[in-house]
Motif scaffolding. Sequence first.
Motif, short mmCIF file in Angstrom:
data_model
loop_
_atom_site.label_atom_id
_atom_site.label_comp_id
_atom_site.label_asym_id
_atom_site.label_seq_id
_atom_site.Cartn_x
_atom_site.Cartn_y
_atom_site.Cartn_z
N MET A 89 -13.39 1.22 -0.77
CA MET A 89 -12.98 0.59 0.45
C MET A 89 -11.61 1.06 0.90
O MET A 89 -11.36 1.22 2.09
N ALA A 90 -10.72 1.24 -0.09
CA ALA A 90 -9.36 1.65 0.23
C ALA A 90 -9.36 3.04 0.86
O ALA A 90 -8.57 3.31 1.77
N VAL A 91 -10.27 3.91 0.42
CA VAL A 91 -10.33 5.27 0.95
C VAL A 91 -10.81 5.23 2.40
O VAL A 91 -10.25 5.90 3.28
N LEU A 92 -11.82 4.43 2.68
CA LEU A 92 -12.32 4.32 4.06
C LEU A 92 -11.26 3.73 4.98
O LEU A 92 -11.14 4.14 6.14
N ASN A 93 -10.48 2.80 4.48
CA ASN A 93 -9.42 2.21 5.27
C ASN A 93 -8.35 3.25 5.60
O ASN A 93 -7.86 3.30 6.73
N LYS A 94 -8.01 4.12 4.65
CA LYS A 94 -7.01 5.17 4.91
C LYS A 94 -7.55 6.19 5.91
O LYS A 94 -6.79 6.69 6.74
N ILE A 95 -8.83 6.51 5.84
CA ILE A 95 -9.43 7.45 6.80
C ILE A 95 -9.38 6.85 8.20
O ILE A 95 -9.06 7.54 9.17
N ARG A 96 -9.66 5.56 8.34
CA ARG A 96 -9.61 4.90 9.64
C ARG A 96 -8.19 4.90 10.20
O ARG A 96 -7.99 5.05 11.40
N GLN A 97 -7.21 4.74 9.34
CA GLN A 97 -5.82 4.72 9.80
C GLN A 97 -5.37 6.09 10.29
O GLN A 97 -4.58 6.21 11.20
#
Length: 182
Positions: A1-9
């Motif tokens: 989840m943390a990786v997807l959040n960083k990609i969205r940012q």
Amino acid sequence: MAVLNKIRQRSVFLIVIIALALFSFVLADLFKTGGFSGQKDQNTIATINGEDVSREEFARRVEGFQRNRRNATSTQAVNQVWEMTKQEALLKEQIEKTGILVGDDQFNNMLKQVYAGNPNFTNEAGIFDQAVLEEYVANLKATSPQAYDQWQSMEDQIELQAKNQLYYNMIRAGVGATLVEG
């Protein structure tokens, strides 16, 4: 989840990277083909074993094929000339690899085979005469440079035909097997 959040940012940054990569592919292709005009692409219809087939040469060969075979459609002529062009390029490569050369005697024998029935190159007895042929070629060279160039082109074709015949004979000799070998 943390990786997807960083990609969205960092989505804008990722889109810029992808756009630059695509743009670099387009630029690389432009430099490879010779710029925006694509002059090489317009004059070259194919590349066979690193050798370009020019549009003019191919069109001239198709036209000559249609002249020789009047009942052939243009599609048949194009397909036939394309197959002959591919075959010639591949055979040329193999003949160069094997180092096949045509000697004077072999060339003269091929000339004799090609022009045996031509009355322009026979003596009084009706037999092919090399001296009559040489006299004809010397006359061409002196009177008509364009016809002499065509004659040299014909000699090149006969030499190529002799090389092809030698190559095929070598293959035929290597393929056969005797009953003892079987």
